[in-house]
Enzyme design. Structure first.
Site, PDB file in Angstrom:
ATOM      1  N   ALA A  51       0.793  -1.233   0.000  1.00  0.00           N
ATOM      2  CA  ALA A  51       0.000   0.000   0.000  1.00  0.00           C
ATOM      3  C   ALA A  51       0.830   1.290   0.000  1.00  0.00           C
ATOM      4  O   ALA A  51       0.610   2.164  -0.859  1.00  0.00           O
ATOM      5  CB  ALA A  51      -0.973  -0.032   1.177  1.00  0.00           C
ATOM      6  N   ARG A  92      -5.550  -0.194  -9.256  1.00  0.00           N
ATOM      7  CA  ARG A  92      -5.949  -1.196  -8.254  1.00  0.00           C
ATOM      8  C   ARG A  92      -6.951  -0.537  -7.301  1.00  0.00           C
ATOM      9  O   ARG A  92      -6.785   0.632  -6.960  1.00  0.00           O
ATOM     10  CB  ARG A  92      -4.732  -1.721  -7.468  1.00  0.00           C
ATOM     11  CG  ARG A  92      -3.759  -2.534  -8.321  1.00  0.00           C
ATOM     12  CD  ARG A  92      -2.690  -3.181  -7.466  1.00  0.00           C
ATOM     13  NE  ARG A  92      -3.187  -4.382  -6.784  1.00  0.00           N
ATOM     14  CZ  ARG A  92      -2.464  -5.046  -5.869  1.00  0.00           C
ATOM     15  NH1 ARG A  92      -1.262  -4.609  -5.516  1.00  0.00           N
ATOM     16  NH2 ARG A  92      -2.956  -6.129  -5.293  1.00  0.00           N
ATOM     17  N   GLN A 201       3.889 -13.480  -2.096  1.00  0.00           N
ATOM     18  CA  GLN A 201       4.670 -12.335  -1.602  1.00  0.00           C
ATOM     19  C   GLN A 201       5.507 -12.718  -0.372  1.00  0.00           C
ATOM     20  O   GLN A 201       6.587 -12.163  -0.160  1.00  0.00           O
ATOM     21  CB  GLN A 201       3.740 -11.169  -1.233  1.00  0.00           C
ATOM     22  CG  GLN A 201       3.127 -10.449  -2.419  1.00  0.00           C
ATOM     23  CD  GLN A 201       1.777 -11.009  -2.801  1.00  0.00           C
ATOM     24  OE1 GLN A 201       1.484 -12.181  -2.576  1.00  0.00           O
ATOM     25  NE2 GLN A 201       0.937 -10.188  -3.395  1.00  0.00           N
ATOM     26  N   ASP A 242      -3.864  -2.533   4.004  1.00  0.00           N
ATOM     27  CA  ASP A 242      -4.136  -1.795   2.762  1.00  0.00           C
ATOM     28  C   ASP A 242      -5.185  -0.718   2.955  1.00  0.00           C
ATOM     29  O   ASP A 242      -5.260   0.242   2.186  1.00  0.00           O
ATOM     30  CB  ASP A 242      -4.580  -2.757   1.658  1.00  0.00           C
ATOM     31  CG  ASP A 242      -3.394  -3.561   1.175  1.00  0.00           C
ATOM     32  OD1 ASP A 242      -3.097  -4.592   1.800  1.00  0.00           O
ATOM     33  OD2 ASP A 242      -2.737  -3.120   0.218  1.00  0.00           O
ATOM     34  N   LYS A 253      -3.848  -8.375   2.848  1.00  0.00           N
ATOM     35  CA  LYS A 253      -3.731  -9.488   1.894  1.00  0.00           C
ATOM     36  C   LYS A 253      -4.610 -10.673   2.282  1.00  0.00           C
ATOM     37  O   LYS A 253      -4.703 -11.034   3.449  1.00  0.00           O
ATOM     38  CB  LYS A 253      -2.249  -9.895   1.825  1.00  0.00           C
ATOM     39  CG  LYS A 253      -1.915 -11.057   0.920  1.00  0.00           C
ATOM     40  CD  LYS A 253      -2.436 -10.892  -0.488  1.00  0.00           C
ATOM     41  CE  LYS A 253      -1.966  -9.621  -1.159  1.00  0.00           C
ATOM     42  NZ  LYS A 253      -2.685  -9.376  -2.449  1.00  0.00           N
TER      43      LYS A 253
HETATM   44  O1  MRU Z   1      -1.171  -7.318  -3.445  1.00  0.00           O
HETATM   45  P1  MRU Z   1      -0.077  -6.644  -2.675  1.00  0.00           P
HETATM   46  O2  MRU Z   1       1.227  -7.366  -2.727  1.00  0.00           O
HETATM   47  O3  MRU Z   1       0.054  -5.173  -3.041  1.00  0.00           O
HETATM   48  O4  MRU Z   1      -0.590  -6.691  -1.168  1.00  0.00           O
HETATM   49  C1  MRU Z   1       0.209  -6.100  -0.170  1.00  0.00           C
HETATM   50  C2  MRU Z   1      -0.321  -6.291   1.188  1.00  0.00           C
HETATM   51  O5  MRU Z   1      -1.390  -6.823   1.393  1.00  0.00           O
HETATM   52  C3  MRU Z   1       0.479  -5.708   2.308  1.00  0.00           C
HETATM   53  O6  MRU Z   1       0.367  -6.476   3.446  1.00  0.00           O
HETATM   54  C4  MRU Z   1      -0.044  -4.289   2.592  1.00  0.00           C
HETATM   55  O7  MRU Z   1      -0.085  -3.521   1.428  1.00  0.00           O
HETATM   56  C5  MRU Z   1       0.775  -3.600   3.595  1.00  0.00           C
HETATM   57  S1  MRU Z   1       2.317  -3.097   2.895  1.00  0.00           S
HETATM   58  C6  MRU Z   1       3.202  -2.195   3.961  1.00  0.00           C
END
Ligand code: MRU
Length: 356
Positions: A51, A92, A201, A242, A253
């Site tokens: 995010a 997104r 991830q 997010d 996530k």
């Molecule tokens: O789909 P992504 O990889 O963008 O999802 C990221 C996440 O869900 C992270 O946990 C969230 O953005 C926090 S990042 C500091």
């Protein structure tokens, strides 16, 4: 980390630099991004993700709309900014940092336009604003790390989900920042990293990032989280976010809700670390969050190898919402919200000037 995750190179005619996270951990490739459509695509395909990093990318993305200015006046440059914001907003839907950054850039553009003597000055001042977003995010990460480290004792083992580290921000990360700060204070903190299906991830990014930072990390698949908690291996769960609603519901996530539920069942504290830019004060609770749905291929043929029968029906939500009642505390750069609820979240946002 020795690699640049996101940056801007040069003056207002320059370009953005992104570490292509789709290629990690096998290759470290820096992408040079020089137009708005390319930045939109990089966000969409997760070359830049997490995010806070998406918010910084959005700020730089807006600046990309101005790098080819020639004879345009300020009003015409402002139209470019508005069009860039509209395009980037479609990349997104879930991480609110994207919309927060776009709104900040747009408001700034509208505020400074009348006073700018020409379009070049306008472009320069917007780049300064995007750079401010980047700088403030790095500072917020450091502060969250310091506050979060107070929750960690020497010898603790933490479970994390997805990647909320340096790769997801312009600084040392959100969920991983307390672990880095704890290490710098001489505390030994071990990490279990969930693999994080379907895009991995946790395996591709968190395991790699923690290894490169000299943190002891053990990789598990998502469905092992309950087992490692049952075996007494986990002292705390720390994740990023997010979008956080006014009542303290946390969107993160996909799989985070399962981990939070398991943590509650085992009496393990569940902490969220997120900057103020991740709070969405306009929505009361998590039911108002638009959850991104991604392509079926991420489930049926992830990373190029088919693992499901052709034609099978799929459902691929990329995020879920953890209700506030499962969250022990939310760590922000402005302070820690213990047992979050609407009153406590609003009080912190108000004291930080983020709520009227
Ligand atoms: O789909 P992504 O990889 O963008 O999802 C990221 C996440 O869900 C992270 O946990 C969230 O953005 C926090 S990042 C500091």
């Amino acid at each position: 980390m020795g690699v640049r995750v996101i940056d801007w190179e040069g003056d207002w005619r320059g370009h953005a630099l992104l570490l292509d996270q789709t290629l990690l951990p096998l290759e470290c490739v820096e992408l040079s991004v020089s137009d708005v459509q390319s930045m939109h695509d990089c966000i969409r395909r997760l070359a830049v993700r997490g995010a806070p990093a998406i918010g910084v990318a959005a700020g730089f993305g807006v600046c990309l709309s101005l790098r080819t200015l020639s004879t345009e006046n300020v009003s015409q440059a402002l139209v470019r900014v508005e069009q860039a914001c509209a395009l980037l907003a479609r990349s997104r839907p879930t991480a609110v940092n994207l919309f927060w950054a776009l709104e900040r850039m747009l408001q700034h553009a509208r505020a400074i336009a009348p006073a700018c003597e020409n379009a070049v000055r306008f472009a320069q001042r917007l780049l300064e604003e995007a750079r401010a977003i980047q700088r403030e995010d790095a500072a917020a990460c450091q502060r969250m790390g310091e506050l979060g480290a107070e929750l960690l004792r020497d010898g603790m083992t933490v479970l994390t989900h997805c990647n909320a580290g340096a790769l997801a921000t312009a600084g040392v990360g959100t969920a991983l920042a307390p672990i880095y700060v704890a290490k710098s204070q001489g505390k030994h903190v071990r990490v279990y990293a969930d693999e994080t299906r379907p895009l991995l991830q946790g395996a591709r990014l968190t395991a790699w990032e923690l290894q490169t930072q000299g943190i002891e990390v053990t990789l598990i698949t998502d469905n092992m989280a309950g087992r490692v908690m049952f075996e007494g291996r986990i002292d705390a769960v720390i994740v990023g976010a997010d979008r956080i609603a006014r009542h303290g519901d946390v969107c993160n996530k996909i799989g985070t809700y399962s981990v939070a539920t398991l943590a509650a069942a085992h009496g393990i504290p569940f902490y969220v670390v997120a900057p103020l830019s991740t709070f969405d004060a306009r929505i009361p609770d998590g039911s108002h969050i638009h959850i991104e749905e991604r392509q079926p291929e991420e489930i049926t043929e992830g990373f190029g190898r088919r693992t499901a029968p052709p034609g099978v029906r799929t459902y691929n939500p990329a995020f879920d919402v953890t209700p506030a009642r499962l969250v022990r505390a939310i760590v922000t750069e402005a302070g820690v919200i213990h047992t979050p609820d609407e009153a406590r979240v609003s009080a912190l946002l108000r004291s930080a000037g983020r709520l009227g």
